[in-house]
Scaffold this motif. Structure first.
Motif, mmCIF file in Angstrom:
data_model
loop_
_atom_site.group_PDB
_atom_site.id
_atom_site.type_symbol
_atom_site.label_atom_id
_atom_site.label_comp_id
_atom_site.label_asym_id
_atom_site.label_seq_id
_atom_site.Cartn_x
_atom_site.Cartn_y
_atom_site.Cartn_z
ATOM 1 N N ALA A 342 4.846 -0.569 0.717
ATOM 2 C CA ALA A 342 5.812 -1.665 0.562
ATOM 3 C C ALA A 342 6.862 -1.360 -0.495
ATOM 4 O O ALA A 342 8.036 -1.725 -0.338
ATOM 5 N N THR A 343 6.453 -0.703 -1.565
ATOM 6 C CA THR A 343 7.393 -0.416 -2.654
ATOM 7 C C THR A 343 8.208 0.843 -2.405
ATOM 8 O O THR A 343 9.265 1.018 -3.006
ATOM 9 N N GLY A 344 7.713 1.718 -1.529
ATOM 10 C CA GLY A 344 8.435 2.960 -1.259
ATOM 11 C C GLY A 344 8.438 3.940 -2.417
ATOM 12 O O GLY A 344 9.321 4.796 -2.497
ATOM 13 N N LEU A 345 7.460 3.827 -3.308
ATOM 14 C CA LEU A 345 7.405 4.731 -4.467
ATOM 15 C C LEU A 345 7.201 6.177 -4.041
ATOM 16 O O LEU A 345 7.701 7.096 -4.696
ATOM 17 N N ILE A 346 6.466 6.387 -2.968
ATOM 18 C CA ILE A 346 6.246 7.731 -2.433
ATOM 19 C C ILE A 346 6.441 7.668 -0.927
ATOM 20 O O ILE A 346 6.386 6.588 -0.329
ATOM 21 N N PRO A 347 6.666 8.803 -0.268
ATOM 22 C CA PRO A 347 6.830 8.781 1.190
ATOM 23 C C PRO A 347 5.621 8.176 1.888
ATOM 24 O O PRO A 347 4.483 8.275 1.411
ATOM 25 N N ALA A 348 5.859 7.556 3.041
ATOM 26 C CA ALA A 348 4.798 6.858 3.762
ATOM 27 C C ALA A 348 3.645 7.788 4.120
ATOM 28 O O ALA A 348 2.472 7.417 3.993
ATOM 29 N N ALA A 349 3.976 9.000 4.566
ATOM 30 C CA ALA A 349 2.917 9.942 4.944
ATOM 31 C C ALA A 349 2.034 10.285 3.752
ATOM 32 O O ALA A 349 0.808 10.411 3.882
ATOM 33 N N VAL A 350 2.639 10.419 2.589
ATOM 34 C CA VAL A 350 1.875 10.747 1.381
ATOM 35 C C VAL A 350 0.942 9.590 1.018
ATOM 36 O O VAL A 350 -0.223 9.795 0.659
ATOM 37 N N ALA A 351 1.439 8.352 1.113
ATOM 38 C CA ALA A 351 0.613 7.189 0.789
ATOM 39 C C ALA A 351 -0.606 7.105 1.707
ATOM 40 O O ALA A 351 -1.731 6.864 1.262
ATOM 41 N N ALA A 352 -0.400 7.330 3.002
ATOM 42 C CA ALA A 352 -1.511 7.258 3.949
ATOM 43 C C ALA A 352 -2.500 8.402 3.744
ATOM 44 O O ALA A 352 -3.716 8.207 3.828
ATOM 45 N N LEU A 353 -1.986 9.606 3.476
ATOM 46 C CA LEU A 353 -2.875 10.744 3.240
ATOM 47 C C LEU A 353 -3.685 10.554 1.965
ATOM 48 O O LEU A 353 -4.869 10.913 1.907
ATOM 49 N N LEU A 354 -3.065 9.990 0.936
ATOM 50 C CA LEU A 354 -3.814 9.689 -0.290
ATOM 51 C C LEU A 354 -4.934 8.696 -0.016
ATOM 52 O O LEU A 354 -6.049 8.840 -0.529
ATOM 53 N N ALA A 355 -4.647 7.685 0.796
ATOM 54 C CA ALA A 355 -5.666 6.690 1.133
ATOM 55 C C ALA A 355 -6.818 7.330 1.903
ATOM 56 O O ALA A 355 -7.998 7.069 1.618
#
Length: 519
Positions: A342-355
């Motif tokens: 939601a905040t866009g602090l990091i790319p979407a793919a990176v956020a999902a991979l981190l999760a």
């Protein structure tokens, strides 16, 4: 061969292969990528670029997040909490089921939400005395509407967002889809309520496990004195196994209360026909039934070992138990991912991979579980079809097709162009994957927008809405097919309720979307 002609021929062959349903979807997608290379339309790196595309990695990681919510009982908990208070009338059940599956879909995808809630809805229908055929099609259709609530609702949302940015527009925000998703969902619920007579009334062919009833049956059949509530819990449960022919267990003496050699499971009870285990036990024979108790992980591992046949898969039983081990971790990681998206602090793919990595590292899901959770067919489909979109743009094929379309439409303006693209998307979406459909139509839509010198945003959002309108056939989406047998539906049942929804989705795409995202 001329690159434009080669691209159109490859597209036509791909559509025929998809529609025929004789060639695996993954093979078609890889064949498209290879054909673009062998015909010289794309270089090898361009033809295989889809397999390293961040969008593909984003979608793959979301499957792992979905598995964590399902496997830890979060989805079952939400379903029981909400549907349990819905009452027994068809209308109230339709409203609650629609809103629930839409909310779950927005977070974990259409297929995951329908698969997780389908058994619960069938059980609730049986308890309420409502035919499951009156509730399961609304479950699948409402899930498609719910896919438009958030960026994570469907791979199509992620694709149109990326394509809009690549075409000179911008990415859609995580919650921005709700601007169209909420009206679409509310309208869908109204149509589902009014369209009750359009649904057949048939007995379903499947009755999933009702945990409360299952525990009572086990207690009665094995003459247990334990409270049934102690049989199936968040961390431990029971599984019924049958001694297989030629099992190494044959000849061993068992008695109630003994543990397995590893000490991980307890033999709670056993029976041979009408004979039950007594204090002295009995020597095992092929066909003897044993009731084993232990942690869900140990039960699943033991049930897969040779020598025994599990009557009910412990892994499936576990998913029906609300809020088990790891549920808090799964929810915490999900919330963190949503904040990052939601905040866009990091790319979407990176956020999902981190999760996804966090879920594995915290042992919320195992490594094999994570790999099995990913729908590799979807991943390969997207990765193989992305190069076709690239070829459409690079070779000028999209501009050529857009020119033909605009020549036919004359000076009618962008609304009519949007309608034509929406109709094409809807028609293809009933026959092939909506992901493949959007990847085929999107380059044409981008070219039309650029030729008309208007914003690409309404065209991409309209494609997402039209792509979700897969209601006319059971093969349009896996979710439609998923509810077919449990509800006893036939092929021709879908279009009756599906047609009003398709017309509604098209109206939203053509008339409402440009009001929010102006041309």
């Amino acid at each position: 061969m001329d690159p434009v002609a080669a691209t159109l021929v490859i597209l036509a062959l791909a559509v025929v292969a998809f529609v025929s349903n004789r060639v695996p979807i993954g093979v078609v997608a890889i064949g498209v990528a290879l054909a673009l290379f062998f015909t010289g339309v794309l270089t090898l790196p361009e033809a295989l670029a889809g397999f390293g595309d961040p969008t593909v990695l984003f979608i793959a990681a979301l499957f792992v997040v979905s598995e964590a919510l399902d496997a830890t009982g979060v989805t079952a908990w939400a379903g029981q909490l909400v549907i349990g208070r819905a009452g027994s009338g068809r209308r109230s059940l339709v409203v609650v089921i629609s809103l629930l599956v839409a909310a779950v879909t927005a977070l974990i995808s259409i297929n995951g939400a329908v698969a997780a809630l389908l058994p619960l809805v069938v059980v609730v229908a049986a308890r309420a005395g409502v035919p499951s055929s009156k509730l399961l099609m609304p479950l699948a259709f409402a899930a498609s509407a719910g896919s438009l609530l958030l960026l994570t609702g469907t791979p199509v949302n992620i694709l149109v967002s990326e394509l809009a940015a690549d075409a000179g527009g911008r990415e859609f925000g995580f919650f921005e889809f709700a601007l169209v998703g909420i009206p679409v969902l509310l309208g869908t619920v109204v149509i589902l309520l009014l369209g009750g007579r359009l649904l057949p009334e048939r007995p379903g062919a499947l009755m999933p496990v009702d945990l409360a009833r299952h525990a009572r049956v086990l207690r009665k059949q094995y003459s247990l004195t334990l409270d049934t509530g102690t049989l199936l819990g968040p961390d431990s449960g029971v599984t019924e196994v049958v001694v297989a022919p030629r099992s190494p267990l044959i000849g061993q003496r068992v008695y109630a209360g003994m543990t397995t050699p590893d000490g991980d499971l307890v033999v709670l009870a056993g029976r041979r026909g009408d004979e039950h285990l007594t204090g002295t036990g009995f020597v095992l024979q092929a066909g003897d039934a044993l009731l084993l108790q232990g942690t869900w992980a140990d039960l699943s591992r033991r049930a897969r070992q040779p020598g025994v046949l599990a009557v009910d898969d412990p892994a499936l039983l576990r998913r029906s138990v609300p809020l088990g081990a790891g549920a808090k971790r799964a929810l915490g990681i999900l919330i963190a991912m949503i904040v990052l998206l939601a905040t866009g602090l990091i790319p979407a793919a990176v956020a999902a991979l981190l999760a996804a990595c966090a879920l594995v590292l915290t042992r919320t899901v195992s490594v094999p579980q994570a790999y099995h959770a990913i729908s590799w067919t979807t991943v390969v489909l997207i990765a193989g079809m992305i190069p076709l979109s690239t070829a459409f743009i690079n070779t000028g094929t999209a501009e050529l097709v857009a020119g033909w379309m605009l020549a036919l439409l004359g000076d009618a303006g962008p609304h009519l162009a949007l309608l034509a693209l929406g109709l094409l998307t809807v028609v293809l979406g009933q026959l092939i994957s909506n992901v493949a459909t959007v990847l085929i139509v999107a380059p044409m839509a981008i070219a039309v927008a650029q030729t008309l010198d208007v914003s690409v945003q309404p065209f991409m959002m309209a494609l997402a809405v039209a792509g979700a309108a897969s209601f006319l056939t059971p093969i349009a989406t896996p979710a439609n097919l998923m509810v077919m047998e449990p509800a006893g539906y036939r092929f021709g049942d879908y279009w009756r309720l599906g047609l009003p929804l398709v017309l509604f989705f098209l109206a939203v795409a053509v008339l409402y979307v440009p009001l929010i995202w102006p041309f």
